[in-house]
Motif scaffolding. Structure first.
Motif, short mmCIF file in Angstrom:
data_model
loop_
_atom_site.label_atom_id
_atom_site.label_comp_id
_atom_site.label_asym_id
_atom_site.label_seq_id
_atom_site.Cartn_x
_atom_site.Cartn_y
_atom_site.Cartn_z
N ASP A 126 80.34 44.50 38.32
CA ASP A 126 80.36 44.93 39.72
C ASP A 126 81.61 44.37 40.39
O ASP A 126 82.28 43.49 39.84
CB ASP A 126 79.11 44.47 40.46
N ALA B 239 70.08 39.35 43.09
CA ALA B 239 69.93 40.59 43.85
C ALA B 239 71.31 41.05 44.26
O ALA B 239 72.29 40.31 44.11
CB ALA B 239 69.05 40.36 45.08
N ASP B 240 71.39 42.27 44.76
CA ASP B 240 72.65 42.77 45.29
C ASP B 240 73.20 41.73 46.26
O ASP B 240 72.53 41.35 47.22
CB ASP B 240 72.40 44.11 45.99
N SER B 241 74.42 41.28 46.01
CA SER B 241 74.98 40.17 46.81
C SER B 241 75.07 40.51 48.29
O SER B 241 75.04 39.61 49.14
CB SER B 241 76.38 39.80 46.28
N ARG C 2 73.92 33.04 48.03
CA ARG C 2 74.86 33.48 47.00
C ARG C 2 75.53 32.29 46.34
O ARG C 2 75.66 32.23 45.11
CB ARG C 2 75.93 34.41 47.60
N ASP D 17 78.21 49.31 37.97
CA ASP D 17 78.09 49.94 39.28
C ASP D 17 79.23 50.94 39.39
O ASP D 17 80.40 50.58 39.27
CB ASP D 17 78.19 48.88 40.39
N ASP E 263 73.82 47.48 41.27
CA ASP E 263 73.59 46.07 41.61
C ASP E 263 72.20 45.83 42.18
O ASP E 263 71.74 44.69 42.22
CB ASP E 263 74.67 45.56 42.57
N SER E 264 71.52 46.88 42.62
CA SER E 264 70.15 46.73 43.11
C SER E 264 69.12 47.22 42.09
O SER E 264 67.91 47.08 42.30
CB SER E 264 69.96 47.49 44.43
N PRO F 111 69.19 43.57 37.07
CA PRO F 111 69.48 42.16 37.35
C PRO F 111 70.81 41.67 36.79
O PRO F 111 71.48 40.84 37.41
CB PRO F 111 68.31 41.42 36.69
N SER G 120 73.27 42.67 39.24
CA SER G 120 73.09 41.84 40.44
C SER G 120 73.78 40.49 40.26
O SER G 120 74.43 39.98 41.18
CB SER G 120 71.59 41.62 40.70
N SER H 31 77.42 40.97 40.60
CA SER H 31 77.73 41.16 42.01
C SER H 31 77.89 39.82 42.73
O SER H 31 78.82 39.63 43.53
CB SER H 31 76.61 41.96 42.68
#
Length: 297
Positions: A20, A52-54, A62, A127, A155-156, A159, A162, A165
């Motif tokens: 990502d 998770a999606d950053s 993060r 992604d 990214d969502s 994992p 994610s 990301s």
């Protein structure tokens, strides 16, 4: 930048990777591509690590997750930090490289470098940039032994993406936070906000840090259309053309010049005597210093 020193035992078993980016849209700072990889057998454990999606996580979370994955010996990661000057240079060169192609090349580079380390990649989740299917086919043709899954919002969904990301986002945030400005003007400030074109703080910083001749500091991606609005008062910079010297010597006008209008400069021309020819259309400045044009380095 990579996390692996000596290749761990798990890396010689079938592995998965997520890819990502962070910083594709901002007008300031680098674009960062990140990847995270692990053994396929570690996939279930990976899903429990709260990745998770950053973009949905607060900065503190993060940072916390990034520090945790850095110490996790079952995970590998790497980043490709693309300098804003490189982005602008590639997008404005004669044979332009658009942002999608730059992004694809970065992702391809991360896969290639990981394979060169000896990691047995069998599945890679990406992604997407552009059309997912076309991107998947492109990657599969380069790496036929790897199964690629390319999806929007990967990214969502996955994992492992994610985690990538988070790697990319934290790396970019830190790069921007610790950025050392090359320029030394007294009025240089660091309060540039998020770097996104719509951020009022970023807009104000751009307006206060433009120069009529030299444009913007090197932190700025001056190829972005956002910069055009700030160049109305800039002077026009005119350079001699070094293209087709042979044609010039065959009787064509030797004072041929090129405007740098694609970076928003407008205004004043040099005096004609400053671009006198010695037969090769060389400016006096370059003649005096015996400087030659290099097309390859």
């Amino acid at each position: 930048m990579s996390s692996l020193g000596q290749l761990p035992v798990w890396a010689s078993k079938p592995c998965i990777m997520g890819i990502d980016e962070a910083g594709r849209g901002p007008v300031l700072g680098p674009m960062v591509y990140g990847c995270l990889y692990c053994a396929r057998s570690y996939q279930k454990t990976l899903s429990t690590l709260q990745f998770a999606d950053s973009k949905t996580l607060k900065e503190e979370k993060r940072e916390e997750l990034f520090e945790e994955l850095k110490t996790n010996k079952s995970i590998g990661w790497a980043v490709d930090v693309i300098d804003p000057r490189d982005l602008s240079a590639k997008m404005l060169k004669k044979n332009k490289i658009n942002l999608n192609e730059i992004s694809h090349n970065s992702a391809i580079g991360l896969v290639r470098k990981t394979l060169e380390l000896g990691v047995l990649l069998t599945e890679v989740y990406v992604d997407t940039v552009g059309d997912p299917e076309k991107y998947r086919v492109k990657l599969s043709e380069i790496f036929p032994a790897i199964k690629f899954v390319v999806a929007k919002k990967a990214d969502s969904l996955y994992p492992v993406v994610s985690g990538a990301s988070i790697v990319a986002k934290v790396t970019r945030d830190r790069a921007l936070r610790d950025w050392v400005l090359d320029e030394t003007a007294e009025n240089m400030q660091r309060n540039f906000g998020s770097g996104y074109p719509g951020d009022p703080e970023t807009k104000a910083w751009l307006d206060n840090h433009k120069h009529a001749v030299f444009g913007f500091p090197t932190l700025v991606r001056f190829s972005w259309g956002t910069c055009n609005a700030y160049s109305k008062d800039n002077v026009e910079v005119v350079w001699e053309s070094d293209a087709n010297d042979e044609d010039e010597s065959n009787g064509r006008a030797c004072k041929r010049q090129v405007k740098l209008t694609n970076i928003g400069f407008t205004g004043v021309k040099r005096k004609s005597e400053d671009i006198e020819s010695n037969g090769k259309c060389r400016c006096k400045f370059f003649q005096a210093r015996k400087l030659e044009l290099l097309s390859q380095f």
